[in-house]
Scaffold this motif. Structure first.
Motif: not given
Length: 182
Positions: A140, A43, A172, A169, A137, A174
């Motif tokens: 993020n 990340r 990333s 980012n 989350s 999901n």
């Protein structure tokens, strides 16, 4: 330089109902290191992860680790909880998948007693996925903080690492990658 362990068992307290039987960091250390190397580093990117790991006590990195409330570029007050709690969720997601198994001189075993029953692999995978998604989350929010125009100059390695591509980012993801045991 050697890799530092960013969190300890105390960073799990409060948010993650980790058993009291885990009395020291030795049990969690491999999962914390895996989470640092394979989740957090992805990340943050290699250079920024290394800068963070080398400067854990640095004032600007303490804010990232512990979270803060800041005023963003839209003049709104925004809070984020920090890297430590995200890392605790990543590590717990890894730990819980192996928590039923114990390595012995006779191979990997599952403890069975008359008063308890092992949790199914499906339920362990669901618990792990929930913690992984919480970690994502939380991360993020960290990335949003790092990318805010009022903050980004505080972290030149972050800014320079992604200024050429415009992708602030990195890594990333999901969705949770399902891991199942045989």
């Amino acid at each position: 330089m050697a890799e530092n362990i960013i969190i300890t068992k105390t960073d799990f307290d409060g948010d993650i109902g980790i058993t009291q039987n885990i009395v020291n960091d030795k049990i969690l250390k491999p999962y914390i290191l895996q989470a640092q190397r394979f989740d957090l580093k992805q990340r943050l990117g290699d250079a920024f992860y290394q800068a963070l790991n080398d400067n854990l006590a640095g004032a600007i990195y303490l804010t990232l680790l512990n979270g803060a409330t800041y005023t963003n570029s839209a003049s709104q007050s925004v809070s984020f909880r920090g890297i430590k709690i995200a890392l605790a969720h990543y590590a717990y997601a890894r730990y819980i998948l192996e928590s039923n198994a114990t390595n012995t001189p006779f191979g990997t075993r599952v403890k069975n007693t008359d008063v308890s029953e092992a949790v199914s692999d499906k339920m362990l995978a669901q618990i792990a996925a929930n913690h992984y998604n919480m970690a994502e989350s939380l991360m993020n929010d960290v990335v949003t903080y790092l990318n805010d125009t009022t903050i980004i100059n505080t972290y030149p390695i972050w800014k320079n690492q992604y200024s050429l591509t415009g992708d602030c980012n990195p890594g990333s993801r999901n969705k949770f990658i399902k891991v199942s045991r045989v």
